[in-house]
Design an enzyme around this catalytic site. Structure first.
Site, PDB file in Angstrom:
ATOM      1  N   SER A 124       7.328   5.231  -5.404  1.00 25.83           N
ATOM      2  CA  SER A 124       6.070   4.918  -6.088  1.00 25.83           C
ATOM      3  C   SER A 124       5.979   5.556  -7.477  1.00 25.83           C
ATOM      4  O   SER A 124       6.429   6.689  -7.689  1.00 25.83           O
ATOM      5  CB  SER A 124       4.915   5.453  -5.225  1.00 25.83           C
ATOM      6  N   GLU A 126       3.467   6.860  -8.479  1.00 25.06           N
ATOM      7  CA  GLU A 126       2.670   8.085  -8.311  1.00 25.06           C
ATOM      8  C   GLU A 126       3.547   9.331  -8.417  1.00 25.06           C
ATOM      9  O   GLU A 126       3.041  10.412  -8.727  1.00 25.06           O
ATOM     10  CB  GLU A 126       1.973   8.078  -6.947  1.00 25.06           C
ATOM     11  N   TYR A 147       0.129  12.664  -1.228  1.00 23.23           N
ATOM     12  CA  TYR A 147       0.857  11.391  -1.079  1.00 23.23           C
ATOM     13  C   TYR A 147       2.091  11.387  -1.985  1.00 23.23           C
ATOM     14  O   TYR A 147       3.202  11.072  -1.559  1.00 23.23           O
ATOM     15  CB  TYR A 147      -0.068  10.224  -1.428  1.00 23.23           C
TER      16      TYR A 147
HETATM   17  P1  NDP Z   1      -0.297  -0.900   3.074  1.00 19.04           P
HETATM   18  O1  NDP Z   1      -1.168   0.285   3.226  1.00 19.04           O
HETATM   19  O2  NDP Z   1      -0.913  -2.249   2.871  1.00 19.04           O
HETATM   20  O3  NDP Z   1       0.662  -0.999   4.351  1.00 19.04           O
HETATM   21  C1  NDP Z   1       1.197   0.148   4.959  1.00 19.04           C
HETATM   22  C2  NDP Z   1       1.932  -0.249   6.228  1.00 19.04           C
HETATM   23  O4  NDP Z   1       2.432   0.927   6.854  1.00 19.04           O
HETATM   24  C3  NDP Z   1       1.056  -0.964   7.277  1.00 19.04           C
HETATM   25  O5  NDP Z   1       1.820  -1.981   7.884  1.00 19.04           O
HETATM   26  C4  NDP Z   1       0.777   0.156   8.273  1.00 19.04           C
HETATM   27  O6  NDP Z   1       0.517  -0.303   9.575  1.00 19.04           O
HETATM   28  C5  NDP Z   1       2.117   0.874   8.248  1.00 19.04           C
HETATM   29  N1  NDP Z   1       2.043   2.220   8.805  1.00 19.04           N
HETATM   30  C6  NDP Z   1       1.198   3.217   8.464  1.00 19.04           C
HETATM   31  N2  NDP Z   1       1.439   4.308   9.219  1.00 19.04           N
HETATM   32  C7  NDP Z   1       2.461   3.992  10.047  1.00 19.04           C
HETATM   33  C8  NDP Z   1       3.164   4.697  11.063  1.00 19.04           C
HETATM   34  N3  NDP Z   1       2.856   5.963  11.377  1.00 19.04           N
HETATM   35  N4  NDP Z   1       4.156   4.066  11.725  1.00 19.04           N
HETATM   36  C9  NDP Z   1       4.467   2.783  11.419  1.00 19.04           C
HETATM   37  N5  NDP Z   1       3.833   2.048  10.489  1.00 19.04           N
HETATM   38  C10 NDP Z   1       2.844   2.657   9.810  1.00 19.04           C
HETATM   39  O7  NDP Z   1       0.724  -0.592   1.875  1.00 19.04           O
HETATM   40  P2  NDP Z   1       1.385  -1.579   0.797  1.00 19.04           P
HETATM   41  O8  NDP Z   1       1.874  -2.789   1.491  1.00 19.04           O
HETATM   42  O9  NDP Z   1       0.512  -1.686  -0.371  1.00 19.04           O
HETATM   43  O10 NDP Z   1       2.624  -0.691   0.325  1.00 19.04           O
HETATM   44  C11 NDP Z   1       3.880  -0.742   0.989  1.00 19.04           C
HETATM   45  C12 NDP Z   1       4.664   0.522   0.675  1.00 19.04           C
HETATM   46  O11 NDP Z   1       4.891   0.607  -0.723  1.00 19.04           O
HETATM   47  C13 NDP Z   1       3.980   1.829   1.046  1.00 19.04           C
HETATM   48  O12 NDP Z   1       4.995   2.726   1.434  1.00 19.04           O
HETATM   49  C14 NDP Z   1       3.337   2.299  -0.235  1.00 19.04           C
HETATM   50  O13 NDP Z   1       3.168   3.698  -0.227  1.00 19.04           O
HETATM   51  C15 NDP Z   1       4.376   1.846  -1.232  1.00 19.04           C
HETATM   52  N6  NDP Z   1       3.917   1.554  -2.562  1.00 19.04           N
HETATM   53  C16 NDP Z   1       2.901   0.649  -2.745  1.00 19.04           C
HETATM   54  C17 NDP Z   1       2.501   0.279  -4.000  1.00 19.04           C
HETATM   55  C18 NDP Z   1       1.386  -0.690  -4.215  1.00 19.04           C
HETATM   56  O14 NDP Z   1       0.879  -0.748  -5.352  1.00 19.04           O
HETATM   57  N7  NDP Z   1       0.982  -1.469  -3.223  1.00 19.04           N
HETATM   58  C19 NDP Z   1       3.187   0.831  -5.200  1.00 19.04           C
HETATM   59  C20 NDP Z   1       4.264   1.743  -4.893  1.00 19.04           C
HETATM   60  C21 NDP Z   1       4.616   2.065  -3.616  1.00 19.04           C
HETATM   61  P3  NDP Z   1      -0.994  -0.687  10.061  1.00 19.04           P
HETATM   62  O15 NDP Z   1      -1.207  -2.097   9.597  1.00 19.04           O
HETATM   63  O16 NDP Z   1      -0.908  -0.538  11.533  1.00 19.04           O
HETATM   64  O17 NDP Z   1      -1.933   0.288   9.396  1.00 19.04           O
HETATM   65  P1  GDR Z   2      -3.438   4.414  -6.629  1.00 18.33           P
HETATM   66  O1  GDR Z   2      -4.409   3.192  -6.325  1.00 18.33           O
HETATM   67  O2  GDR Z   2      -4.056   5.726  -6.314  1.00 18.33           O
HETATM   68  O3  GDR Z   2      -2.927   4.203  -8.026  1.00 18.33           O
HETATM   69  O4  GDR Z   2      -2.281   4.179  -5.553  1.00 18.33           O
HETATM   70  P2  GDR Z   2      -6.001   3.101  -6.223  1.00 18.33           P
HETATM   71  O5  GDR Z   2      -6.301   1.665  -6.399  1.00 18.33           O
HETATM   72  O6  GDR Z   2      -6.528   3.767  -5.000  1.00 18.33           O
HETATM   73  O7  GDR Z   2      -6.514   3.951  -7.495  1.00 18.33           O
HETATM   74  C1  GDR Z   2      -6.190   3.561  -8.818  1.00 18.33           C
HETATM   75  C2  GDR Z   2      -7.027   4.368  -9.811  1.00 18.33           C
HETATM   76  O8  GDR Z   2      -8.390   3.943  -9.712  1.00 18.33           O
HETATM   77  C3  GDR Z   2      -9.224   5.094  -9.732  1.00 18.33           C
HETATM   78  N1  GDR Z   2     -10.510   4.790  -9.095  1.00 18.33           N
HETATM   79  C4  GDR Z   2     -10.703   4.473  -7.816  1.00 18.33           C
HETATM   80  N2  GDR Z   2      -9.820   4.297  -6.804  1.00 18.33           N
HETATM   81  C5  GDR Z   2     -10.316   3.928  -5.599  1.00 18.33           C
HETATM   82  N3  GDR Z   2      -9.441   3.695  -4.591  1.00 18.33           N
HETATM   83  N4  GDR Z   2     -11.651   3.766  -5.369  1.00 18.33           N
HETATM   84  C6  GDR Z   2     -12.586   3.947  -6.368  1.00 18.33           C
HETATM   85  O9  GDR Z   2     -13.789   3.794  -6.153  1.00 18.33           O
HETATM   86  C7  GDR Z   2     -12.088   4.301  -7.648  1.00 18.33           C
HETATM   87  N5  GDR Z   2     -12.682   4.525  -8.846  1.00 18.33           N
HETATM   88  C8  GDR Z   2     -11.717   4.815  -9.717  1.00 18.33           C
HETATM   89  C9  GDR Z   2      -8.416   6.146  -8.991  1.00 18.33           C
HETATM   90  O10 GDR Z   2      -8.929   7.448  -9.273  1.00 18.33           O
HETATM   91  C10 GDR Z   2      -7.034   5.877  -9.562  1.00 18.33           C
HETATM   92  O11 GDR Z   2      -6.880   6.558 -10.782  1.00 18.33           O
HETATM   93  C11 GDR Z   2      -1.757   2.889  -5.279  1.00 18.33           C
HETATM   94  C12 GDR Z   2      -1.315   2.853  -3.822  1.00 18.33           C
HETATM   95  O12 GDR Z   2      -0.925   1.540  -3.487  1.00 18.33           O
HETATM   96  C13 GDR Z   2      -0.141   3.782  -3.600  1.00 18.33           C
HETATM   97  O13 GDR Z   2       0.356   3.605  -2.273  1.00 18.33           O
HETATM   98  C14 GDR Z   2       0.961   3.434  -4.611  1.00 18.33           C
HETATM   99  O14 GDR Z   2       2.060   4.290  -4.448  1.00 18.33           O
HETATM  100  C15 GDR Z   2       0.415   3.503  -6.028  1.00 18.33           C
HETATM  101  O15 GDR Z   2      -0.669   2.608  -6.140  1.00 18.33           O
HETATM  102  C16 GDR Z   2       1.464   3.116  -7.056  1.00 18.33           C
END
Ligand code: NDP
Ligand code: GDR
Length: 324
Positions: A124, A126, A147
């Protein structure tokens, strides 16, 4: 013979798009699903008969061993995680266990039961935290949340299995990517959902935290194509995947409300509860390497992403609208 892939996190946003992509490509797709009191397979309903779900949890080594033995995968995509940054301050140990150590458990299962499988780790942006802009594969990490700390551990575990055992393990360092399937607590979906609720008279305000944070937001459907491409290269490697543009939360708010013909200033208030103990100010990816080596570039522009998400949420609430 068809290739086989095991996806952890198949029920999440990315897992669902990736499973669709791999099914379309003719893969036998296995998905790891954890036991919940109410099943959570809504995002993969449309392909339910085309994927094989295996019960398991990233905190349970034996279930991961069985999943890898059963799937005998050519490719493993480790997408499962406690992925919500804000929650990681409330549940730091669980986040470390699932998001960090969970990756080592998957790597161990592969090493012991399917060592020639290629492995993709969902790393990520992050991990960069507070860093100079733009960020590339050589930017130092400075994680700013439990995280991000867990993701840095998982990143290096992936590199270490590559270097220690010669396994084909890769990191995709993905910047934020969104879609109508994005979890409701993430800021983009919280905003587009809020716009739709306000538009349909179901809500009067939207409470948010830090409006100044900047993110490089792309479309999840584009990003899963990069995940697949990363595992089709000759050698294992790590790649930044992003759009190369960053926008503030405030810009996302303005454009989303405007999409529904609303003035955001009438509805949005800042609320301390959504501020983070340490935030990440500005993330913007440099995708020079991905363009050159993978031939990957995103198709969806920022405005198109917002339009897609607002439209989907307006339609969702339209059915129960007080105006209908
Ligand atoms: P989601 O939160 O939508 O999905 C997370 C998945 O992980 C779900 O299927 C969840 O299952 C599963 N999970 C959580 N805990 C466990 C566990 N203990 N055992 C098995 N499965 C588990 O995430 P995204 O699809 O958005 O992201 C996918 C991956 O990419 C994550 O690792 C995230 O950190 C990473 N990532 C995401 C980004 C983004 O912008 N979306 C950017 C960079 C990295 P359940 O449905 O049961 O909760
Ligand atoms: P992020 O996504 O932390 O970048 O992680 P999120 O959308 O939660 O926050 C993005 C930015 O928005 C600001 N923010 C708020 N965020 C949330 N959730 N709710 C609010 O009300 C709000 N107001 C402002 C946050 O402070 C932050 O700066 C996501 C996840 O998908 C991670 O798993 C992944 O690794 C990174 O993106 C890349």
């Amino acid at each position: 013979m068809a290739k086989s892939a095991l996806i952890t996190g198949i029920t999440g946003q990315d897992g669902s798009y990736l499973a669709e992509l791999l099914v379309d490509k003719g893969y036998d797709v296995y998905g790891l699903v954890r036991r919940l009191s109410t099943p959570n397979t809504t995002r993969i309903e449309n392909i339910a008969d085309k994927v094989i779900l295996l019960e398991g949890d990233l905190t349970d080594q034996s279930s991961l061993n069985v999943a890898v033995q059963t799937a005998q995968p050519d490719e493993v995509y480790n997408l499962a995680a406690q992925s919500f940054v804000a929650t990681s301050w409330n549940q730091p140990v669980l986040t470390g266990d699932v998001t960090g150590l969970g990756t080592t458990r998957i790597l161990e299962a592969i090493r012991q039961f399917s060592p020639s499988a290629k492995m993709y780790q969902a790393s990520s942006s992050e991990m960069f935290g507070k860093a100079d802009v733009p960020q590339s594969e050589s930017t130092p990490f400075h994680p700013r949340s439990p995280y991000a700390v867990a993701k840095v551990y998982a990143y290096y575990a992936t590199v270490n299995y590559r270097e220690s055992y010669g396994m084909f393990c890769c990191n995709g360092i993905l910047f934020n990517h969104e879609s109508p399937r994005r979890g409701i607590e993430f800021v983009t979906r919280k905003i587009t959902d809020g716009v739709a609720r306000i538009y349909h008279g179901l809500s009067k305000e939207l409470r948010l935290g830090n409006l100044d944070a900047k993110r490089d937001w792309g479309f999840a459907g584009d990003y899963v194509k990069a995940m697949h491409l990363i595992l089709q290269q000759k050698d294992p490697d790590d790649f930044v995947i992003a759009t190369g543009e960053s926008h503030s939360v405030k810009e996302f708010v303005e454009l989303s409300f405007a999409e529904a013909g609303l003035d955001w200033k009438k509805y949005v208030t800042q609320d301390e509860r959504f501020m983070r103990p340490a935030d990440v100010p500005d993330l913007r990816g440099d995708i020079t390497k991905a363009k050159r080596k993978l031939g990957w570039e995103p198709d969806t522009k920022f405005n198109e992403l917002i339009r897609m998400m607002v439209k989907a949420d307006l339609e969702k609430y339209g059915k129960n609208s007080v105006f209908k």
